[in-house]
Design a protein around this motif. Structure first.
Motif, PDB file in Angstrom:
ATOM      1  N   ALA A 142     -13.155   2.212  -0.070  1.00 40.93           N
ATOM      2  CA  ALA A 142     -12.289   1.827   1.074  1.00 40.93           C
ATOM      3  C   ALA A 142     -10.987   1.136   0.477  1.00 40.93           C
ATOM      4  O   ALA A 142     -10.039   1.185   1.101  1.00 40.93           O
ATOM      5  CB  ALA A 142     -12.981   0.964   1.900  1.00 40.93           C
ATOM      6  N   VAL A 143     -11.202   0.260  -0.463  1.00 38.97           N
ATOM      7  CA  VAL A 143     -10.024  -0.396  -0.882  1.00 38.97           C
ATOM      8  C   VAL A 143      -9.025   0.485  -1.587  1.00 38.97           C
ATOM      9  O   VAL A 143      -7.596   0.268  -1.299  1.00 38.97           O
ATOM     10  CB  VAL A 143     -10.361  -1.377  -1.975  1.00 38.97           C
ATOM     11  CG1 VAL A 143      -9.246  -2.143  -2.825  1.00 38.97           C
ATOM     12  CG2 VAL A 143     -11.304  -2.655  -1.288  1.00 38.97           C
ATOM     13  N   LEU A 198      -5.168   0.661  -0.492  1.00 39.40           N
ATOM     14  CA  LEU A 198      -3.989   0.900  -1.502  1.00 39.40           C
ATOM     15  C   LEU A 198      -2.881   2.243  -1.450  1.00 39.40           C
ATOM     16  O   LEU A 198      -1.841   2.035  -1.656  1.00 39.40           O
ATOM     17  CB  LEU A 198      -4.525   0.496  -2.994  1.00 39.40           C
ATOM     18  CG  LEU A 198      -5.248  -0.976  -3.131  1.00 39.40           C
ATOM     19  CD1 LEU A 198      -5.776  -0.916  -4.534  1.00 39.40           C
ATOM     20  CD2 LEU A 198      -3.683  -1.958  -3.039  1.00 39.40           C
ATOM     21  N   ARG A 199      -3.755   3.199  -1.523  1.00 38.42           N
ATOM     22  CA  ARG A 199      -2.897   4.496  -1.320  1.00 38.42           C
ATOM     23  C   ARG A 199      -2.045   4.358  -0.227  1.00 38.42           C
ATOM     24  O   ARG A 199      -0.873   4.784  -0.320  1.00 38.42           O
ATOM     25  CB  ARG A 199      -3.848   5.776  -1.416  1.00 38.42           C
ATOM     26  CG  ARG A 199      -4.504   5.690  -2.711  1.00 38.42           C
ATOM     27  CD  ARG A 199      -5.568   6.974  -2.884  1.00 38.42           C
ATOM     28  NE  ARG A 199      -6.347   7.096  -3.929  1.00 38.42           N
ATOM     29  CZ  ARG A 199      -5.674   7.701  -5.103  1.00 38.42           C
ATOM     30  NH1 ARG A 199      -4.769   8.624  -5.091  1.00 38.42           N
ATOM     31  NH2 ARG A 199      -6.522   7.856  -6.208  1.00 38.42           N
ATOM     32  N   ASP A 200      -2.492   4.234   0.890  1.00 30.41           N
ATOM     33  CA  ASP A 200      -1.988   4.059   2.124  1.00 30.41           C
ATOM     34  C   ASP A 200      -0.800   2.942   2.157  1.00 30.41           C
ATOM     35  O   ASP A 200       0.252   3.471   2.569  1.00 30.41           O
ATOM     36  CB  ASP A 200      -2.867   3.685   3.186  1.00 30.41           C
ATOM     37  CG  ASP A 200      -2.127   3.774   4.737  1.00 30.41           C
ATOM     38  OD1 ASP A 200      -1.502   4.859   4.834  1.00 30.41           O
ATOM     39  OD2 ASP A 200      -2.487   2.842   5.478  1.00 30.41           O
ATOM     40  N   LEU A 201      -1.088   1.837   1.557  1.00 27.67           N
ATOM     41  CA  LEU A 201      -0.197   0.809   1.369  1.00 27.67           C
ATOM     42  C   LEU A 201       1.058   1.243   0.513  1.00 27.67           C
ATOM     43  O   LEU A 201       2.336   1.095   0.904  1.00 27.67           O
ATOM     44  CB  LEU A 201      -0.596  -0.348   1.050  1.00 27.67           C
ATOM     45  CG  LEU A 201       0.432  -1.722   0.762  1.00 27.67           C
ATOM     46  CD1 LEU A 201       0.870  -2.075   2.048  1.00 27.67           C
ATOM     47  CD2 LEU A 201      -0.496  -2.782  -0.083  1.00 27.67           C
TER      48      LEU A 201
END
Length: 101
Positions: free
Chosen positions: A66-67, A71-74
């Motif tokens: 989930a993290v 992080l990839r989306d951010l």
């Protein structure tokens, strides 16, 4: 996750400190030989590889999907925003340099 990282970091620094303490040689007047430099380079390389392996193992133990997805989306959103602002900045610089027509 933070305490595991700090514990691993402290252990690595402790091992490196003991290794440096044990490797002290008496001062000599002659310059160090290339063999000594090669040994130091190999030693540092092996320490670096072992530190990388320990960090990779620690990362694998604490991996959270989930993290990682957040992080990839951010990262994708921030790179999109930066490319937009870079384009605006480039246009402004070019208009200043070009001047009025």
């Amino acid at each position: 996750m933070g305490t595991r990282f700090l514990l691993a970091l402290c252990l690595v620094l402790l091992v490196l400190g003991f290794e440096v303490q044990g490797a002290q040689l008496p001062q000599q007047d002659e310059p160090p030989s290339p063999a000594l430099l090669t040994q130091v380079q190999e030693s540092l390389s092996s320490y670096w590889e072992s530190a990388k392996a320990a960090a990779q193992k620690l990362y694998q133990k604490t991996y959270l999907p989930a993290v990682d997805e957040k992080l990839r989306d951010l990262y994708s959103k921030s790179t999109a925003a930066m490319s937009t602002y870079t384009g605006i900045f480039t246009d402004q610089v070019l208009s200043v340099l070009k001047g009025e027509e």
